[in-house]
Design a protein around this motif. Sequence first.
Motif, PDB file in Angstrom:
ATOM      1  N   ASN A  60      -2.960   1.724  -9.925  1.00 12.77           N
ATOM      2  CA  ASN A  60      -1.562   1.803  -9.504  1.00 12.77           C
ATOM      3  C   ASN A  60      -1.240   0.794  -8.404  1.00 12.77           C
ATOM      4  O   ASN A  60      -0.101   0.331  -8.282  1.00 12.77           O
ATOM      5  CB  ASN A  60      -1.205   3.214  -9.058  1.00 12.77           C
ATOM      6  CG  ASN A  60      -0.999   4.144 -10.235  1.00 12.77           C
ATOM      7  OD1 ASN A  60      -0.979   3.705 -11.385  1.00 12.77           O
ATOM      8  ND2 ASN A  60      -0.857   5.426  -9.970  1.00 12.77           N
ATOM      9  N   TYR A  61      -2.240   0.446  -7.611  1.00 15.92           N
ATOM     10  CA  TYR A  61      -2.032  -0.614  -6.622  1.00 15.92           C
ATOM     11  C   TYR A  61      -1.754  -1.936  -7.338  1.00 15.92           C
ATOM     12  O   TYR A  61      -0.825  -2.664  -6.983  1.00 15.92           O
ATOM     13  CB  TYR A  61      -3.257  -0.747  -5.717  1.00 15.92           C
ATOM     14  CG  TYR A  61      -3.053  -1.713  -4.581  1.00 15.92           C
ATOM     15  CD1 TYR A  61      -2.414  -1.316  -3.407  1.00 15.92           C
ATOM     16  CD2 TYR A  61      -3.469  -3.030  -4.682  1.00 15.92           C
ATOM     17  CE1 TYR A  61      -2.211  -2.203  -2.364  1.00 15.92           C
ATOM     18  CE2 TYR A  61      -3.263  -3.919  -3.635  1.00 15.92           C
ATOM     19  CZ  TYR A  61      -2.645  -3.507  -2.496  1.00 15.92           C
ATOM     20  OH  TYR A  61      -2.427  -4.389  -1.470  1.00 15.92           O
TER      21      TYR A  61
ATOM     22  N   GLU B 252       0.820  -1.222   0.000  1.00 12.55           N
ATOM     23  CA  GLU B 252       0.000   0.000   0.000  1.00 12.55           C
ATOM     24  C   GLU B 252       0.853   1.271   0.000  1.00 12.55           C
ATOM     25  O   GLU B 252       0.680   2.132  -0.863  1.00 12.55           O
ATOM     26  CB  GLU B 252      -0.978  -0.016   1.184  1.00 12.55           C
ATOM     27  CG  GLU B 252      -1.998   1.127   1.147  1.00 12.55           C
ATOM     28  CD  GLU B 252      -1.467   2.450   1.675  1.00 12.55           C
ATOM     29  OE1 GLU B 252      -1.927   3.507   1.193  1.00 12.55           O
ATOM     30  OE2 GLU B 252      -0.570   2.437   2.544  1.00 12.55           O
ATOM     31  N   PRO B 253       1.798   1.436   0.948  1.00  9.72           N
ATOM     32  CA  PRO B 253       2.623   2.651   0.865  1.00  9.72           C
ATOM     33  C   PRO B 253       3.449   2.704  -0.412  1.00  9.72           C
ATOM     34  O   PRO B 253       3.691   3.780  -0.972  1.00  9.72           O
ATOM     35  CB  PRO B 253       3.522   2.573   2.108  1.00  9.72           C
ATOM     36  CG  PRO B 253       3.474   1.158   2.548  1.00  9.72           C
ATOM     37  CD  PRO B 253       2.138   0.638   2.144  1.00  9.72           C
ATOM     38  N   LEU B 254       3.870   1.543  -0.906  1.00  8.18           N
ATOM     39  CA  LEU B 254       4.641   1.514  -2.147  1.00  8.18           C
ATOM     40  C   LEU B 254       3.802   1.983  -3.328  1.00  8.18           C
ATOM     41  O   LEU B 254       4.303   2.651  -4.241  1.00  8.18           O
ATOM     42  CB  LEU B 254       5.172   0.104  -2.382  1.00  8.18           C
ATOM     43  CG  LEU B 254       6.300  -0.053  -3.402  1.00  8.18           C
ATOM     44  CD1 LEU B 254       7.533   0.760  -2.996  1.00  8.18           C
ATOM     45  CD2 LEU B 254       6.675  -1.525  -3.547  1.00  8.18           C
TER      46      LEU B 254
ATOM     47  N   ARG C  56      -0.604  -2.266 -10.393  1.00 10.18           N
ATOM     48  CA  ARG C  56       0.703  -2.141 -11.059  1.00 10.18           C
ATOM     49  C   ARG C  56       1.839  -2.407 -10.079  1.00 10.18           C
ATOM     50  O   ARG C  56       2.816  -3.081 -10.411  1.00 10.18           O
ATOM     51  CB  ARG C  56       0.845  -0.736 -11.656  1.00 10.18           C
ATOM     52  CG  ARG C  56       0.012  -0.484 -12.909  1.00 10.18           C
ATOM     53  CD  ARG C  56       0.083   0.982 -13.274  1.00 10.18           C
ATOM     54  NE  ARG C  56      -0.479   1.234 -14.588  1.00 10.18           N
ATOM     55  CZ  ARG C  56      -0.743   2.461 -15.068  1.00 10.18           C
ATOM     56  NH1 ARG C  56      -0.490   3.524 -14.294  1.00 10.18           N
ATOM     57  NH2 ARG C  56      -1.245   2.618 -16.272  1.00 10.18           N
ATOM     58  N   THR C  57       1.709  -1.854  -8.871  1.00 12.19           N
ATOM     59  CA  THR C  57       2.734  -2.060  -7.855  1.00 12.19           C
ATOM     60  C   THR C  57       2.814  -3.524  -7.450  1.00 12.19           C
ATOM     61  O   THR C  57       3.917  -4.080  -7.300  1.00 12.19           O
ATOM     62  CB  THR C  57       2.439  -1.177  -6.623  1.00 12.19           C
ATOM     63  OG1 THR C  57       2.361   0.191  -7.031  1.00 12.19           O
ATOM     64  CG2 THR C  57       3.535  -1.319  -5.582  1.00 12.19           C
ATOM     65  N   MET C  58       1.672  -4.156  -7.274  1.00 14.83           N
ATOM     66  CA  MET C  58       1.653  -5.576  -6.927  1.00 14.83           C
ATOM     67  C   MET C  58       2.344  -6.411  -8.009  1.00 14.83           C
ATOM     68  O   MET C  58       3.073  -7.360  -7.714  1.00 14.83           O
ATOM     69  CB  MET C  58       0.219  -6.060  -6.727  1.00 14.83           C
ATOM     70  CG  MET C  58      -0.429  -5.564  -5.444  1.00 14.83           C
ATOM     71  SD  MET C  58       0.406  -6.174  -3.949  1.00 14.83           S
ATOM     72  CE  MET C  58       0.032  -7.928  -4.054  1.00 14.83           C
ATOM     73  N   GLU C  59       2.117  -6.053  -9.267  1.00 13.52           N
ATOM     74  CA  GLU C  59       2.773  -6.779 -10.364  1.00 13.52           C
ATOM     75  C   GLU C  59       4.287  -6.619 -10.305  1.00 13.52           C
ATOM     76  O   GLU C  59       5.036  -7.568 -10.559  1.00 13.52           O
ATOM     77  CB  GLU C  59       2.239  -6.296 -11.712  1.00 13.52           C
ATOM     78  CG  GLU C  59       0.818  -6.759 -12.007  1.00 13.52           C
ATOM     79  CD  GLU C  59       0.294  -6.230 -13.331  1.00 13.52           C
ATOM     80  OE1 GLU C  59       1.061  -5.538 -14.050  1.00 13.52           O
ATOM     81  OE2 GLU C  59      -0.876  -6.502 -13.651  1.00 13.52           O
ATOM     82  N   LEU C  60       4.758  -5.423  -9.961  1.00 13.01           N
ATOM     83  CA  LEU C  60       6.203  -5.202  -9.831  1.00 13.01           C
ATOM     84  C   LEU C  60       6.782  -6.037  -8.699  1.00 13.01           C
ATOM     85  O   LEU C  60       7.888  -6.570  -8.806  1.00 13.01           O
ATOM     86  CB  LEU C  60       6.489  -3.717  -9.582  1.00 13.01           C
ATOM     87  CG  LEU C  60       6.324  -2.782 -10.780  1.00 13.01           C
ATOM     88  CD1 LEU C  60       6.402  -1.329 -10.335  1.00 13.01           C
ATOM     89  CD2 LEU C  60       7.382  -3.065 -11.839  1.00 13.01           C
ATOM     90  N   ILE C  61       6.015  -6.160  -7.615  1.00  8.91           N
ATOM     91  CA  ILE C  61       6.462  -6.990  -6.492  1.00  8.91           C
ATOM     92  C   ILE C  61       6.514  -8.457  -6.900  1.00  8.91           C
ATOM     93  O   ILE C  61       7.509  -9.158  -6.677  1.00  8.91           O
ATOM     94  CB  ILE C  61       5.537  -6.793  -5.277  1.00  8.91           C
ATOM     95  CG1 ILE C  61       5.666  -5.362  -4.741  1.00  8.91           C
ATOM     96  CG2 ILE C  61       5.856  -7.808  -4.182  1.00  8.91           C
ATOM     97  CD1 ILE C  61       4.607  -4.988  -3.727  1.00  8.91           C
ATOM     98  N   ILE C  62       5.444  -8.936  -7.524  1.00 10.20           N
ATOM     99  CA  ILE C  62       5.358 -10.340  -7.934  1.00 10.20           C
ATOM    100  C   ILE C  62       6.445 -10.682  -8.952  1.00 10.20           C
ATOM    101  O   ILE C  62       7.018 -11.776  -8.931  1.00 10.20           O
ATOM    102  CB  ILE C  62       3.962 -10.650  -8.512  1.00 10.20           C
ATOM    103  CG1 ILE C  62       2.909 -10.551  -7.399  1.00 10.20           C
ATOM    104  CG2 ILE C  62       3.913 -12.040  -9.151  1.00 10.20           C
ATOM    105  CD1 ILE C  62       1.484 -10.491  -7.906  1.00 10.20           C
ATOM    106  N   SER C  63       6.761  -9.721  -9.826  1.00 12.53           N
ATOM    107  CA  SER C  63       7.777  -9.958 -10.857  1.00 12.53           C
ATOM    108  C   SER C  63       9.179 -10.084 -10.281  1.00 12.53           C
ATOM    109  O   SER C  63      10.096 -10.552 -10.944  1.00 12.53           O
ATOM    110  CB  SER C  63       7.761  -8.818 -11.880  1.00 12.53           C
ATOM    111  OG  SER C  63       8.327  -7.631 -11.322  1.00 12.53           O
ATOM    112  N   GLY C  64       9.373  -9.624  -9.048  1.00 16.10           N
ATOM    113  CA  GLY C  64      10.687  -9.669  -8.429  1.00 16.10           C
ATOM    114  C   GLY C  64      11.548  -8.448  -8.687  1.00 16.10           C
ATOM    115  O   GLY C  64      12.692  -8.387  -8.238  1.00 16.10           O
ATOM    116  N   ARG C  65      11.015  -7.467  -9.384  1.00 16.75           N
ATOM    117  CA  ARG C  65      11.804  -6.266  -9.688  1.00 16.75           C
ATOM    118  C   ARG C  65      11.969  -5.356  -8.476  1.00 16.75           C
ATOM    119  O   ARG C  65      12.846  -4.497  -8.460  1.00 16.75           O
ATOM    120  CB  ARG C  65      11.170  -5.487 -10.848  1.00 16.75           C
ATOM    121  CG  ARG C  65      11.221  -6.239 -12.180  1.00 16.75           C
ATOM    122  CD  ARG C  65      10.847  -5.341 -13.331  1.00 16.75           C
ATOM    123  NE  ARG C  65      11.820  -4.273 -13.517  1.00 16.75           N
ATOM    124  CZ  ARG C  65      11.586  -3.161 -14.232  1.00 16.75           C
ATOM    125  NH1 ARG C  65      10.402  -2.978 -14.787  1.00 16.75           N
ATOM    126  NH2 ARG C  65      12.526  -2.247 -14.372  1.00 16.75           N
TER     127      ARG C  65
END
Length: 201
Positions: free
Chosen positions: A154-155, A5-7, A157-166
């Motif tokens: 955007n939440y 959430e903060p991310l 999108r952020t979750m996808e970035l986390i899941i992708s490992g980036r």
Amino acid sequence: ASIAEPLATVFTGMEACNVKASDIVLIVGAGPVGLMHVMMAKIFGAQKVIVSEISDLRRQKALSFGADYTINPLTRNVSEMVMELSYGRGADAIIVAAASPEAQVQSIDSIAIGGYINFFGTLPKEKENITINSNLLHYKNAKIFGTTGTTVLNYYRTMELIISGRLDIARFISAKFPLDKFREAFDYSKDPDCLKVIFEM
């Protein structure tokens, strides 16, 4: 999930600054949110990420999270350093992620022509009014604003970035405590080396 959430609010703040590949980004403050901005600026492709922070420990953390340069504003002139590191043009985007009226006012000195300044951190109520040089905003054609919260898109999108490992967000979790150890958890959260503490149910 507790960090997402903060991310996501950081993602929204970075998007509002229109950060792109050639940009020089200055982040003021290297607390947990400032460090999230460091990581997100790199995701957005910033050419250089500069961090201004008074704490020696947090400046070191900023470098470990991907900052290219750090500045101690107590010993160096931030604007002069930013100009030197940005080929003389100033920062294209500045994120003030510190509860500092002085940092908000001084950010205008470091902004490039046409740049974006995001007052991401809130100020204490007794210090919420600042005085700025509006001529600098005028002649620099600078955009100054604040962002808070995020969007559902955007939440995701952020979750996808986390899941992708980036985004290695596990680094933000300094400790985990069971709920019945809440006193120890809050005491530990005061440690200068602590970023985030989470409770496990």
